[in-house]
Scaffold this active site. Sequence first.
Site, PDB file in Angstrom:
ATOM      1  N   GLN A 239      77.314  82.857  49.386  1.00  0.00           N
ATOM      2  CA  GLN A 239      77.071  82.170  48.119  1.00  0.00           C
ATOM      3  C   GLN A 239      75.584  82.190  47.757  1.00  0.00           C
ATOM      4  O   GLN A 239      74.742  81.795  48.559  1.00  0.00           O
ATOM      5  CB  GLN A 239      77.521  80.719  48.227  1.00  0.00           C
ATOM      6  CG  GLN A 239      77.236  79.908  46.974  1.00  0.00           C
ATOM      7  CD  GLN A 239      78.060  78.636  46.951  1.00  0.00           C
ATOM      8  OE1 GLN A 239      77.709  77.646  47.572  1.00  0.00           O
ATOM      9  NE2 GLN A 239      79.163  78.679  46.246  1.00  0.00           N
ATOM     10  N   LEU A 251      66.054  74.181  47.480  1.00  0.00           N
ATOM     11  CA  LEU A 251      67.210  73.972  46.617  1.00  0.00           C
ATOM     12  C   LEU A 251      66.959  72.873  45.588  1.00  0.00           C
ATOM     13  O   LEU A 251      66.392  71.829  45.884  1.00  0.00           O
ATOM     14  CB  LEU A 251      68.392  73.572  47.501  1.00  0.00           C
ATOM     15  CG  LEU A 251      69.708  73.242  46.810  1.00  0.00           C
ATOM     16  CD1 LEU A 251      70.302  74.495  46.200  1.00  0.00           C
ATOM     17  CD2 LEU A 251      70.677  72.642  47.817  1.00  0.00           C
TER      18      LEU A 251
END
Lengths: 586, 231
Positions: A239, A251
Amino acid sequence: MIPKRSFDAVIVGGGGAGLRAALQLASREHKVAVLSKVFPTRSHTVSAQGGITAALGNVSEDSWHWHMYDTVKGSDYLGDQDAIEFMCRNAASVVYELEHMGLPFSRLANGKIYQRPFGGQSKHYGGEQAVRTCAAADRTGHAMLHTLYQRNIAARTQFFDEFFALDLVRDAEGYVLGVVALEIETGEPWLFEARATLLATGGAGRVFRHSTNALINSGDGLSMVLRAGLPLEDMEFWQFHPTGIPGVGCLMTEGCRGEGGYLVNREGERFMTRYAPHALDLASRDVVSRAIAQEIDAGRGCGERGDHVLLKLDHLGEETIRTRLPGIRELAIRFAGVDPVETPVPVTPTVHYMMGGIPTNLHGQVVTPMRYGPEEAVPGLYAVGECACVSVHGANRLGGNSLLDLLVFGRAAGEHMLEYLHDNPYPRPLPKSGPEPALARLARWDKAEGSERVAAIRADMQDIMQNRCGVYRREDSLRQGIAELTEVELRMARAGLDDHSHVFNTARIEALELENLLLIARATLVCALARTESRGAHAREDHPDRDDDHWLRHTLYFRDGDALDYKPVRLKPLTVEPFQPKERRY
Amino acid sequence: MRFRVYRYDPESGAGPGMRDYVLDIEARGKMVLDALLALKEQDDSLAFRRSCREGVCGSDGVNINGINALACVTPLSGLREPIEIRPLPRLPVVRDLIVDMSQFFRHYRAVKPYLINLDPEPEIERLQSPAERADLDGLYECIQCACCTTACPSFWWNPDRYLGPAALLAAYRFIADSRDQATEERLDYLEDPYRLFRCHGIMNCVEVCPKGLNPTAAVGTIKAMLVNRTL
C-alpha cells in the site's frame, strides 16, 4: 551448544499484535516470553495515527455487515471473506476491551468513544459515508501500544527486550520448536525453546526508499519463514499511503481528510472530484494514490520539482486541528516546515503497509500447501499483525483496519495457542542441527571483511524497489528490477563490517536486517511480475484491468528457486451471504 | 559540519572519550539523527538507538550540546559547532550513546502504570465526558524517552529512590483518569520523602520534554492532593 531458555510459548515482536496475544496467554498459567528487538513501546504500532475501525455506531447508524462489505470491496475482492467476517464481527468487542484496559479514546459529548470518517467507509453497502474509525486524537497507535504494554506489566509478562530473532527451529516432521535469538546487549545467541511460537514482527516497508515505516521494519519474521522453507502470500501488494511528507516519509493520517481536509494540485483544483466523484478524498487509498501519481505525471504537481500535491487543512480552523490533529501539526511543522493551521502540507504517495505476508488461518496458525491441501497448519507456528496474511486486506487495506487486524487476530491466536499447548503438553526433542543455520548466519558477519558496505547496498536496493516497483508497474521495469536486485545480492555476498565487537553491535544487526530485506524485495518483484492484472494496490500499466477469471487467487512465493504457487480466494463467509466480485467504484 | 561524539566500547579496554568527526551534510531540513546515520555510514562501530525517526517512539534520547533531546526531531541548523552528542546523563553507559534504561523503567513499573477499576466491565465502553478526557491531555502522550528524568538534578542525586518526572507523570496520568479507582492507593505509595518529594520544582523536565509535557505541574498537583487529604 548455545545457552537455552525454555518456555511454553514464545512471542517474537512487542508491537500491538504480539502484546495483545501475550495478554491472552498471560491470563493463564503458562510460561510466555515476549522477544523484541527494541523496547516494546518503540515498536512501529506507536506511529499509527488515525484510529481503529469498528462499527460502534456512536456517531451515526452503523453495522458490522457494512464494515464487512467495505472491507471486501476495499480489498478488490482478494480478501478472504471468512476472515473479513470474523474481523468485522469481533471489531466492537476488541475496541470495548481496549477502552476497559484504559486506552484514552477521545470522547463525544455523550461520553462515548469518538469516531471519525475514514476512506472507503459506507452505510448500506456502498451508500453515504460512514463514521466508523475510533480515535484517540491522532495518536491512536501510541495510545494503544502503551495501553497494551501497561496491561502486560500488570499481567507480569516476561519480556526479553533488545533480543533479535535470527531463525526458527524446526524438526524433521515440520514442528516449530522455538527460535534462535541474539541478545543485542551482550552479542550472545540464545535458543528459546517453546511448544508454540508466534511471529508478530511487523512489516518490511524499509525495502523502499520512501516509506512511512520506522527504521526497524525489516521483515525479520517474514524472512525467518522463507528460510524455513515456508511460503509468503500476496507479496506484490504494497500500500502506498496517499499522504506522506515528501523526502522524509512521515505520515499525515487519513484522519486529516476524515476531519474535512482535501487534496489540491498545482492549479488549486480539488482533483479527486474527477477520480472519485462520490467518495472524493475519502476514496480508498490505492485510488487516491494513483490519482496523485497521475496528477504529478500530468505536470500538475506542486513545488519546484512538481513532485507532490498539497493537503489543505487550514479551512478546518485552529480548534479542530488542536484537538483532533495535534500530532499531525507537530509533524508538519517539524518535517515539512509548515503549520497546517495556515499553510497546506506537501504530500506524496509513500509506501506504508504490506497487505501480503505469512499465510495464516483465522486462528493465526501459519498454513502452507502440504499433502492434503493448500492450507495445512504448520504445527507450533503462528503469525499475526502486519507480518501475517489472513487475508483480511486482500489487494488493498482500508485505513483503520490494521490496528483492528492485530487486535482481533492477536486475541484469536492467543486463544488458539492455549488450546494447542493443552493438546501438546510435552516439548518435542530438538533436532540435532538445532541452531546451526542461525549461528552460521551470525558467524558470517563476525568474520566478514569485505569490500562492499551494508549501507550502500541497502540504499541501492531501496532505489531499485522505488523505481521499478512503485505505484505503477510494468513488465520491462519489473524484469529490470529483478536483474538489478540480483546484482545487489551478489554485492551482499562480498559485504563486510568493520565492527566485530559483541556488545550492542548495531552494525551487525543492520547487516542481518538487510539480509532479511533483500529476501522481501525479491519476493515482491517476482510476485509483481507474475500477476498480469491490476487489482487494488498492484497497478500494472501493461495490464490495466482486473482479471477475475485468471487472478482471483492468492499468490504463494517460495524462496527456493523463486517458485510460485496459487490458492483460491475464500469467497464464502462464515455465516452471511458472500459478496460477489463486481466493478469497484468510489 | 563538525561533530564531537561520545564513544565508549567496553570490550576495547580503553576508557570513554570524545571523537571528532567532519560530515559533509546540508543542514537545512536535516535532523541530528540524519547526521548520526550518516556518521554510521563512515564508521559502522558508532552505536545508538533509533526507530520511528519522527519523535513518537522515544528511542533516540541523547544529550546534544548539553541539552537532552530526541535526535530525530532536533534540527541541525542552529546548533553550535562542533555539535557535541553524548549519552543521556546519569544512567550507566552500555556503549557509545546507548544507556542502560533498567532503572528508569523500574520506576515506571513501580507506579502501577495501568488503569485500576474493579467494577464489572460493561458491555460497551465506560462513559467519560470530553472534559474528563481533557484532563488526560498533556499526560498520556509521554513516550518514555527519559529526556526529562535524566535532566533532573534530584534524579542525579537519588536515582534509586526518587521516581523522577517521567514515572511521576505516569502516576498522575492514572490519578487524573475519571475511570481509575485507585487514587488513594496511588497517593499512599507516592507519599514518601524520596519517591515524590525530592521534586523541588527545578523544571528541567519541562524544559527538555520533546512532547511539550509538564511533569512539574503534575507533581505539583499530586503534592496538593496529598496536602488536601490530610486537612
